[in-house]
Design a protein around this motif. Structure first.
Motif, PDB file in Angstrom:
ATOM      1  N   ILE A 287       0.854  -1.187   0.000  1.00 16.80           N
ATOM      2  CA  ILE A 287       0.000   0.000   0.000  1.00 16.80           C
ATOM      3  C   ILE A 287       0.889   1.236   0.000  1.00 16.80           C
ATOM      4  O   ILE A 287       1.829   1.336   0.789  1.00 16.80           O
ATOM      5  CB  ILE A 287      -0.945   0.022   1.218  1.00 16.80           C
ATOM      6  CG1 ILE A 287      -1.913  -1.160   1.169  1.00 16.80           C
ATOM      7  CG2 ILE A 287      -1.720   1.340   1.278  1.00 16.80           C
ATOM      8  CD1 ILE A 287      -2.837  -1.259   2.378  1.00 16.80           C
ATOM      9  N   LEU A 288       0.567   2.179  -0.891  1.00 17.75           N
ATOM     10  CA  LEU A 288       1.302   3.436  -0.983  1.00 17.75           C
ATOM     11  C   LEU A 288       0.305   4.592  -1.003  1.00 17.75           C
ATOM     12  O   LEU A 288      -0.607   4.605  -1.831  1.00 17.75           O
ATOM     13  CB  LEU A 288       2.166   3.468  -2.251  1.00 17.75           C
ATOM     14  CG  LEU A 288       2.933   4.766  -2.526  1.00 17.75           C
ATOM     15  CD1 LEU A 288       3.937   5.050  -1.412  1.00 17.75           C
ATOM     16  CD2 LEU A 288       3.633   4.695  -3.887  1.00 17.75           C
ATOM     17  N   ILE A 289       0.483   5.542  -0.103  1.00 19.07           N
ATOM     18  CA  ILE A 289      -0.415   6.689   0.021  1.00 19.07           C
ATOM     19  C   ILE A 289       0.309   7.957  -0.418  1.00 19.07           C
ATOM     20  O   ILE A 289       1.396   8.264   0.078  1.00 19.07           O
ATOM     21  CB  ILE A 289      -0.887   6.874   1.479  1.00 19.07           C
ATOM     22  CG1 ILE A 289      -1.466   5.572   2.057  1.00 19.07           C
ATOM     23  CG2 ILE A 289      -1.886   8.028   1.581  1.00 19.07           C
ATOM     24  CD1 ILE A 289      -2.755   5.132   1.444  1.00 19.07           C
ATOM     25  N   LEU A 290      -0.289   8.701  -1.357  1.00 18.29           N
ATOM     26  CA  LEU A 290       0.213  10.019  -1.759  1.00 18.29           C
ATOM     27  C   LEU A 290      -0.888  11.040  -1.508  1.00 18.29           C
ATOM     28  O   LEU A 290      -1.985  10.938  -2.057  1.00 18.29           O
ATOM     29  CB  LEU A 290       0.575  10.034  -3.248  1.00 18.29           C
ATOM     30  CG  LEU A 290       0.773  11.413  -3.898  1.00 18.29           C
ATOM     31  CD1 LEU A 290       1.939  12.157  -3.267  1.00 18.29           C
ATOM     32  CD2 LEU A 290       0.968  11.287  -5.407  1.00 18.29           C
ATOM     33  N   GLY A 291      -0.603  12.016  -0.642  1.00 18.91           N
ATOM     34  CA  GLY A 291      -1.619  13.036  -0.407  1.00 18.91           C
ATOM     35  C   GLY A 291      -1.264  13.937   0.757  1.00 18.91           C
ATOM     36  O   GLY A 291      -0.252  13.761   1.437  1.00 18.91           O
ATOM     37  N   SER A 292      -2.121  14.913   0.969  1.00 21.51           N
ATOM     38  CA  SER A 292      -1.972  15.826   2.091  1.00 21.51           C
ATOM     39  C   SER A 292      -3.337  16.380   2.428  1.00 21.51           C
ATOM     40  O   SER A 292      -4.289  16.256   1.649  1.00 21.51           O
ATOM     41  CB  SER A 292      -1.013  16.978   1.738  1.00 21.51           C
ATOM     42  OG  SER A 292      -1.541  17.739   0.662  1.00 21.51           O
ATOM     43  N   GLY A 293      -3.436  16.984   3.601  1.00 19.19           N
ATOM     44  CA  GLY A 293      -4.718  17.557   4.008  1.00 19.19           C
ATOM     45  C   GLY A 293      -4.793  17.700   5.505  1.00 19.19           C
ATOM     46  O   GLY A 293      -4.136  18.553   6.104  1.00 19.19           O
ATOM     47  N   ASN A 294      -5.555  16.829   6.145  1.00 17.23           N
ATOM     48  CA  ASN A 294      -5.740  16.854   7.588  1.00 17.23           C
ATOM     49  C   ASN A 294      -4.462  16.376   8.282  1.00 17.23           C
ATOM     50  O   ASN A 294      -3.982  15.261   8.031  1.00 17.23           O
ATOM     51  CB  ASN A 294      -6.928  15.962   7.961  1.00 17.23           C
ATOM     52  CG  ASN A 294      -7.233  15.964   9.438  1.00 17.23           C
ATOM     53  OD1 ASN A 294      -6.454  15.439  10.221  1.00 17.23           O
ATOM     54  ND2 ASN A 294      -8.353  16.536   9.812  1.00 17.23           N
ATOM     55  N   THR A 295      -3.915  17.213   9.145  1.00 16.75           N
ATOM     56  CA  THR A 295      -2.635  16.887   9.796  1.00 16.75           C
ATOM     57  C   THR A 295      -2.719  15.627  10.632  1.00 16.75           C
ATOM     58  O   THR A 295      -1.778  14.814  10.656  1.00 16.75           O
ATOM     59  CB  THR A 295      -2.177  18.072  10.682  1.00 16.75           C
ATOM     60  OG1 THR A 295      -2.085  19.246   9.882  1.00 16.75           O
ATOM     61  CG2 THR A 295      -0.824  17.779  11.307  1.00 16.75           C
ATOM     62  N   GLU A 296      -3.843  15.423  11.316  1.00 14.84           N
ATOM     63  CA  GLU A 296      -4.001  14.230  12.140  1.00 14.84           C
ATOM     64  C   GLU A 296      -3.985  12.970  11.282  1.00 14.84           C
ATOM     65  O   GLU A 296      -3.353  11.967  11.643  1.00 14.84           O
ATOM     66  CB  GLU A 296      -5.308  14.320  12.933  1.00 14.84           C
ATOM     67  CG  GLU A 296      -5.511  13.167  13.917  1.00 14.84           C
ATOM     68  CD  GLU A 296      -6.776  13.328  14.753  1.00 14.84           C
ATOM     69  OE1 GLU A 296      -7.167  12.340  15.401  1.00 14.84           O
ATOM     70  OE2 GLU A 296      -7.365  14.431  14.746  1.00 14.84           O
ATOM     71  N   ILE A 297      -4.670  13.024  10.139  1.00 19.26           N
ATOM     72  CA  ILE A 297      -4.665  11.877   9.229  1.00 19.26           C
ATOM     73  C   ILE A 297      -3.257  11.638   8.698  1.00 19.26           C
ATOM     74  O   ILE A 297      -2.784  10.488   8.629  1.00 19.26           O
ATOM     75  CB  ILE A 297      -5.657  12.104   8.071  1.00 19.26           C
ATOM     76  CG1 ILE A 297      -7.100  12.181   8.597  1.00 19.26           C
ATOM     77  CG2 ILE A 297      -5.542  10.987   7.033  1.00 19.26           C
ATOM     78  CD1 ILE A 297      -8.122  12.561   7.539  1.00 19.26           C
ATOM     79  N   GLU A 298      -2.570  12.703   8.319  1.00 13.16           N
ATOM     80  CA  GLU A 298      -1.196  12.566   7.832  1.00 13.16           C
ATOM     81  C   GLU A 298      -0.309  11.875   8.862  1.00 13.16           C
ATOM     82  O   GLU A 298       0.447  10.945   8.531  1.00 13.16           O
ATOM     83  CB  GLU A 298      -0.618  13.951   7.520  1.00 13.16           C
ATOM     84  CG  GLU A 298      -1.265  14.677   6.362  1.00 13.16           C
ATOM     85  CD  GLU A 298      -0.739  16.093   6.178  1.00 13.16           C
ATOM     86  OE1 GLU A 298      -1.178  16.778   5.245  1.00 13.16           O
ATOM     87  OE2 GLU A 298       0.127  16.510   6.989  1.00 13.16           O
ATOM     88  N   ASN A 299      -0.399  12.308  10.113  1.00 14.38           N
ATOM     89  CA  ASN A 299       0.433  11.726  11.172  1.00 14.38           C
ATOM     90  C   ASN A 299       0.095  10.260  11.411  1.00 14.38           C
ATOM     91  O   ASN A 299       0.987   9.426  11.611  1.00 14.38           O
ATOM     92  CB  ASN A 299       0.272  12.526  12.463  1.00 14.38           C
ATOM     93  CG  ASN A 299       0.849  13.925  12.359  1.00 14.38           C
ATOM     94  OD1 ASN A 299       1.723  14.184  11.524  1.00 14.38           O
ATOM     95  ND2 ASN A 299       0.386  14.843  13.199  1.00 14.38           N
ATOM     96  N   ASP A 300      -1.194   9.946  11.416  1.00 14.70           N
ATOM     97  CA  ASP A 300      -1.615   8.552  11.631  1.00 14.70           C
ATOM     98  C   ASP A 300      -1.086   7.649  10.516  1.00 14.70           C
ATOM     99  O   ASP A 300      -0.606   6.539  10.775  1.00 14.70           O
ATOM    100  CB  ASP A 300      -3.138   8.464  11.685  1.00 14.70           C
ATOM    101  CG  ASP A 300      -3.715   9.028  12.977  1.00 14.70           C
ATOM    102  OD1 ASP A 300      -2.943   9.212  13.944  1.00 14.70           O
ATOM    103  OD2 ASP A 300      -4.934   9.299  13.014  1.00 14.70           O
ATOM    104  N   LEU A 301      -1.161   8.117   9.280  1.00 10.81           N
ATOM    105  CA  LEU A 301      -0.673   7.317   8.156  1.00 10.81           C
ATOM    106  C   LEU A 301       0.838   7.143   8.220  1.00 10.81           C
ATOM    107  O   LEU A 301       1.358   6.053   7.929  1.00 10.81           O
ATOM    108  CB  LEU A 301      -1.075   7.988   6.837  1.00 10.81           C
ATOM    109  CG  LEU A 301      -2.562   7.931   6.484  1.00 10.81           C
ATOM    110  CD1 LEU A 301      -2.886   8.883   5.334  1.00 10.81           C
ATOM    111  CD2 LEU A 301      -2.979   6.508   6.111  1.00 10.81           C
ATOM    112  N   ASN A 302       1.542   8.183   8.614  1.00 11.60           N
ATOM    113  CA  ASN A 302       2.998   8.077   8.723  1.00 11.60           C
ATOM    114  C   ASN A 302       3.420   7.095   9.808  1.00 11.60           C
ATOM    115  O   ASN A 302       4.411   6.382   9.663  1.00 11.60           O
ATOM    116  CB  ASN A 302       3.610   9.451   9.007  1.00 11.60           C
ATOM    117  CG  ASN A 302       3.932  10.210   7.733  1.00 11.60           C
ATOM    118  OD1 ASN A 302       4.149   9.610   6.689  1.00 11.60           O
ATOM    119  ND2 ASN A 302       3.976  11.532   7.818  1.00 11.60           N
TER     120      ASN A 302
END
Length: 473
Positions: free
Chosen positions: A323-338
């Motif tokens: 699985i590979l995620i490319l994107g940005s937006g909600n900081t909380e979602i970004e942190n959880d995915l990282n």
């Protein structure tokens, strides 16, 4: 026809989402069809602005109450985009790198609309049609009809195209004085839910309303962030026209952002070569099915579901998928995915941000594209994916419903009904099954690659609407 598009975005000048892609493509195809087409947009501090040549064709001052903002209208001199491009340069408001997200966005886009109409009403020729896009241009149809300054444009048909009805550009009546003098008996057209709602104004006052897919036209009467009743009221002047994609730009056989090119005749080898390049970049295994997400990490896109869905899918299909995620937006979602990267090394990775070149590579390399959207007025990513031989996995909503048919119904993708972790993971399981059936997999891929999502077809639908309106003048 002399057609003018007015928009906050236009690819490649400035793009945040699908609005930019549409306004960068539709005018080009309308121009190719024998029309004279212009795009008018704000002048942001972008690489495109710095890299190209412009000449000033008009200058004036925008007045917002007691505030005055000098501006110029800049014309791109080489017709590089396949249509005439005009930038409204208001340095004190738009000389910034980002399109949206500033505290004075209301002032920025109200001034942009006024400046645009000041110029259009002083041109040597009056446009045959003005096509506004989203709430950033929603006040224009009202001002064309009722502002004394723009009387010359009163009989020019206006259209508003809605790319996303959730964003509406509301502001208080304390800023009513920003607008040029108008017939006060029509002030009620500005109001919706005790404020000035730019999108509602455009919908009320435009001669015609279009949405970017037929299904979204239906959905918007039931889910439109408070404007449901209005959209029901204007059904008589509304039409859903499914977006297209620029098949010259989005073409795996000639895409300048790809190292390895391919077409429907050799997609297996071409996709594998691109997959090897991508997997090397992100420490993934090219022998495994690759699931990707490209887009804004927002709840409306199902971004909040991705962390849990990725973790569950990787656990259920342990070491069988990537699985590979490319994107940005909600900081909380970004942190959880990282944070997931440490748990699934070699099977999962992310790129937080916007990267056009990487997006093209992912479309060419991935096997499946996840689009678990709660709201998707049209969606272009699923069309790009199919064009590049990547099978879309979508929730049935809006334009996704209009463009993707489940492979179980002899279609071109994988569909589910709920924006939920369970539905996403079940669809991933189905995808793993078809991935291991190469004959069936290739049949679905070929069907997607051969589907016509070109702008030539869409362009004619817009021109039909324009002609009907012009005939009424």
């Amino acid at each position: 026809m002399d057609i003018v598009h007015i928009s906050a975005e236009c690819y490649p000048v400035a793009k945040v989402g699908g609005l930019g892609d549409v306004v960068g493509a539709l005018p080009k195809y309308q121009n190719n069809a024998g029309n004279t087409v212009s795009v008018v947009m704000p002048c942001y501090d972008t690489k495109f602005k710095e890299a190209n040549q412009f000449t000033a064709v008009y200058e004036d001052i925008v007045k917002l109450g007691q505030f005055e903002f000098p501006y110029e209208v800049l014309k791109e001199t080489t017709n590089k985009l396949g249509f005439e491009l005009y930038l409204i340069a208001i340095p004190s408001l738009f000389d910034r790198p980002d399109v949206y997200g500033y505290e004075d966005d209301i002032e920025r886009f109200v001034s942009f609309q006024i400046a645009t109409l000041n110029w259009l009403s002083n041109r040597a020729t009056v446009p045959d049609i003005i096509n506004c896009h989203d709430h950033h241009t929603g006040l224009i149809p009202f001002m064309m009809l009722y502002s004394h300054r723009y009387e010359i444009l009163r009989n020019t048909p206006s259209i508003i195209t809605i790319h996303n009805g959730l964003y509406q550009g509301q502001f208080g009546f304390d800023k009513l004085h920003y607008l040029p003098e108008f017939d006060v008996e029509h002030a009620n057209l500005l109001e919706w839910d005790y404020c000035i709602n730019s999108l509602a104004v455009g919908v009320k006052c435009a001669w015609h309303v279009t949405t970017v897919s037929p299904s979204y036209l239906e959905e918007i009467s039931h889910f439109a962030n408070g404007l449901e009743r209005l959209f029901t009221m204007v059904q008589y002047k509304s039409r859903g026209i499914l977006n297209g994609i620029d098949t010259q730009l989005w073409n795996p056989a000639s895409d300048k952002l790809l190292e390895k090119h391919y077409d429907i005749s050799n997609f297996e080898l071409g996709k594998l070569e691109n997959k090897k390049i991508l997997c090397k970049l992100f420490n993934l295994d090219p022998e495994k099915p690759l699931f990707s997400f490209i887009g804004r990490l927002l709840n409306e896109k199902g971004g909040d579901l991705l962390t849990q869905a990725s973790a569950l899918a990787l656990s259920e299909n342990y070491k069988e998928i990537n699985i590979l995620i490319l994107g940005s937006g909600n900081t909380e979602i970004e942190n959880d995915l990282n944070r997931l990267k440490g748990d699934y090394v070699g099977n999962y990775n992310t790129y937080i941000g916007y990267n056009e070149e990487l997006a093209h590579l992912i479309y060419a390399a991935a096997d499946f594209l996840l689009m678990p959207s709660r709201v998707e007025p049209c969606g272009l990513n699923q069309m790009y994916a199919m064009r590049y031989g990547t099978i879309p996995i979508v929730r049935r909503t809006g334009g996704l419903q209009d463009t993707v048919i489940d492979y179980g119904d002899n279609g071109n993708g994988i569909c589910h009904d709920q924006a939920s972790v369970g539905d996403i993971c079940y669809s991933i399981k189905r995808a793993v099954g078809i991935y291991n059936d190469k004959e069936h997999l290739n049949k679905v891929i070929q069907l997607g690659m051969s589907t016509d999502h070109s702008w030539e077809r869409v362009c004619q639908e817009y021109l039909e609407v324009y002609k009907l309106l012009i005939d009424k003048v």
